[in-house]
Design a protein around this motif. Sequence first.
Motif, PDB file in Angstrom:
ATOM      1  N   ASP A 274      62.346  -3.387 -75.930  1.00 40.00           N
ATOM      2  CA  ASP A 274      63.301  -2.291 -75.832  1.00 40.00           C
ATOM      3  C   ASP A 274      62.593  -0.941 -75.963  1.00 40.00           C
ATOM      4  O   ASP A 274      62.659  -0.289 -76.994  1.00 40.00           O
ATOM      5  N   LYS A 275      61.914  -0.556 -74.905  1.00 40.71           N
ATOM      6  CA  LYS A 275      61.248   0.747 -74.872  1.00 40.71           C
ATOM      7  C   LYS A 275      62.026   1.667 -73.936  1.00 40.71           C
ATOM      8  O   LYS A 275      62.361   1.277 -72.820  1.00 40.71           O
ATOM      9  N   ARG A 276      62.290   2.853 -74.394  1.00 42.11           N
ATOM     10  CA  ARG A 276      63.082   3.787 -73.583  1.00 42.11           C
ATOM     11  C   ARG A 276      62.185   4.563 -72.631  1.00 42.11           C
ATOM     12  O   ARG A 276      61.940   5.760 -72.774  1.00 42.11           O
ATOM     13  N   GLU A 277      61.688   3.797 -71.677  1.00 43.37           N
ATOM     14  CA  GLU A 277      60.782   4.329 -70.669  1.00 43.37           C
ATOM     15  C   GLU A 277      60.872   3.432 -69.440  1.00 43.37           C
ATOM     16  O   GLU A 277      61.370   2.298 -69.538  1.00 43.37           O
ATOM     17  N   PRO A 278      60.424   3.907 -68.277  1.00 47.59           N
ATOM     18  CA  PRO A 278      60.471   3.063 -67.080  1.00 47.59           C
ATOM     19  C   PRO A 278      59.753   1.729 -67.299  1.00 47.59           C
ATOM     20  O   PRO A 278      58.607   1.696 -67.752  1.00 47.59           O
ATOM     21  N   GLY A 279      60.443   0.631 -67.031  1.00 48.79           N
ATOM     22  CA  GLY A 279      59.866  -0.700 -67.201  1.00 48.79           C
ATOM     23  C   GLY A 279      59.906  -1.223 -68.624  1.00 48.79           C
ATOM     24  O   GLY A 279      59.413  -2.334 -68.878  1.00 48.79           O
ATOM     25  N   GLY A 280      60.519  -0.493 -69.542  1.00 53.69           N
ATOM     26  CA  GLY A 280      60.536  -0.918 -70.933  1.00 53.69           C
ATOM     27  C   GLY A 280      61.660  -1.885 -71.249  1.00 53.69           C
ATOM     28  O   GLY A 280      62.270  -1.808 -72.321  1.00 53.69           O
ATOM     29  N   TYR A 281      61.932  -2.802 -70.370  1.00 48.46           N
ATOM     30  CA  TYR A 281      63.033  -3.762 -70.484  1.00 48.46           C
ATOM     31  C   TYR A 281      62.635  -5.000 -69.695  1.00 48.46           C
ATOM     32  O   TYR A 281      61.673  -4.987 -68.919  1.00 48.46           O
ATOM     33  N   VAL A 282      63.367  -6.078 -69.884  1.00 45.84           N
ATOM     34  CA  VAL A 282      63.044  -7.344 -69.219  1.00 45.84           C
ATOM     35  C   VAL A 282      64.070  -7.630 -68.118  1.00 45.84           C
ATOM     36  O   VAL A 282      65.267  -7.399 -68.283  1.00 45.84           O
ATOM     37  N   THR A 283      63.572  -8.125 -66.986  1.00 41.31           N
ATOM     38  CA  THR A 283      64.407  -8.493 -65.848  1.00 41.31           C
ATOM     39  C   THR A 283      64.317 -10.006 -65.622  1.00 41.31           C
ATOM     40  O   THR A 283      63.442 -10.673 -66.183  1.00 41.31           O
ATOM     41  N   PRO A 284      65.190 -10.578 -64.815  1.00 44.51           N
ATOM     42  CA  PRO A 284      65.192 -12.034 -64.634  1.00 44.51           C
ATOM     43  C   PRO A 284      63.854 -12.607 -64.173  1.00 44.51           C
ATOM     44  O   PRO A 284      63.457 -13.679 -64.628  1.00 44.51           O
ATOM     45  N   VAL A 285      63.170 -11.903 -63.283  1.00 42.91           N
ATOM     46  CA  VAL A 285      61.895 -12.410 -62.770  1.00 42.91           C
ATOM     47  C   VAL A 285      60.903 -12.678 -63.904  1.00 42.91           C
ATOM     48  O   VAL A 285      60.144 -13.649 -63.880  1.00 42.91           O
ATOM     49  N   GLU A 286      60.941 -11.835 -64.917  1.00 48.46           N
ATOM     50  CA  GLU A 286      59.982 -11.953 -66.020  1.00 48.46           C
ATOM     51  C   GLU A 286      60.333 -13.033 -67.026  1.00 48.46           C
ATOM     52  O   GLU A 286      59.477 -13.445 -67.814  1.00 48.46           O
ATOM     53  N   CYS A 287      61.576 -13.503 -67.031  1.00 49.99           N
ATOM     54  CA  CYS A 287      61.975 -14.490 -68.034  1.00 49.99           C
ATOM     55  C   CYS A 287      61.823 -15.926 -67.545  1.00 49.99           C
ATOM     56  O   CYS A 287      61.961 -16.863 -68.335  1.00 49.99           O
ATOM     57  N   VAL A 288      61.557 -16.113 -66.262  1.00 50.36           N
ATOM     58  CA  VAL A 288      61.484 -17.465 -65.704  1.00 50.36           C
ATOM     59  C   VAL A 288      60.364 -18.260 -66.370  1.00 50.36           C
ATOM     60  O   VAL A 288      59.234 -17.794 -66.488  1.00 50.36           O
TER      61      VAL A 288
END
Length: 340
Positions: A274-288
């Motif tokens: 949880d970083k408040r910056e571009p890319g500071g979050y997780v998307t479905p592609v990364e959790c596979v």
Amino acid sequence: MGYRVAVAGATGNVGREMLNILAEREFPADEVVALASRKSLGTEVSYGDKTLKTKDLDTFDFGGTDIALFAIGSGPTKEYAPKAARAGAVVIDNSSLYRYEPDIPLIVPECNPDSVEMFKNRNIIANPNCSTAQMVVALKPLHDRARIKRVVVSTYQSVSGAGKDAMDELWTQTKGLYVPGQEVEPAKFTKQIAFNVIPHIDVFMEDGSTKEEWKMVVETKKIIDPKIRVHATCVRVPVFVGHSESVNVEFEEPLDEDEAREILREAPGLMLVDKREPGGYVTPVECVGEFATYISRLRTDPTVENGLSFWCVSDNLRKGAALNAVQIAELVGRRCLKKG
């Protein structure tokens, strides 16, 4: 001395993932048997470094089987699960067949492990819906601290939740849109899924909600607390694997985002990114392929008293299905079954 484990539906998406996770987590099994329908008899499936040939579910003798993981849908489960349970196997069922029966436990091990003892009623344990499983893992530690009053959730669910045919439809439809004359009409879904979103999962009910949305309401109440009010909107998106959810929570007691962040960081089964910056979050592609349920975008909701919202992502074939089933099997082994 280890357990004898049977996996019913071993050639399907979830069944194959169950076998993978049993091997990855080194589940203490002396024997693992892969079961499938007669049309898939003899199909080879992977179990760690081993290759198993599927056996016929219809003629299989469950006698001597300790745990049976079922991933075959409600229809066949209704026939075969009682048979396995009567033979002495603890059935862990991934279908919706038994989830809402009061004498059968609905288990997410991070949330309600003590309820697993209820399996002795009928030798059956239910696995929750994929969209519910990842959400309640995040809600439970927050509920323990500040008591949840209300949850509003919108899901972004991948096509793998609807099975292999749905994944194939997304693939062929996407390709067909680039080649004139090779367009693919919807078959598994009600509308085009490629480059689109569909606010409709499962059948519609009288109140206008879908059954998928109803499942999230009822299952959250059964797993965590019947007093929690839940309103869900479930949407299918053109993603192959990985469900995402936007979750808005209203609490009875004050809970600021910093304390919530610490609670989630320490809670089992969760990973806070949880970083408040571009890319500071997780998307479905990364959790596979990952075991964790990921939490991002945690923030205060100023529109209600004691409100927070967050983004929740998980591999639906894992925590939403196969991983949770194996975790239940581990829980049963630790608490209920005596070997050696």
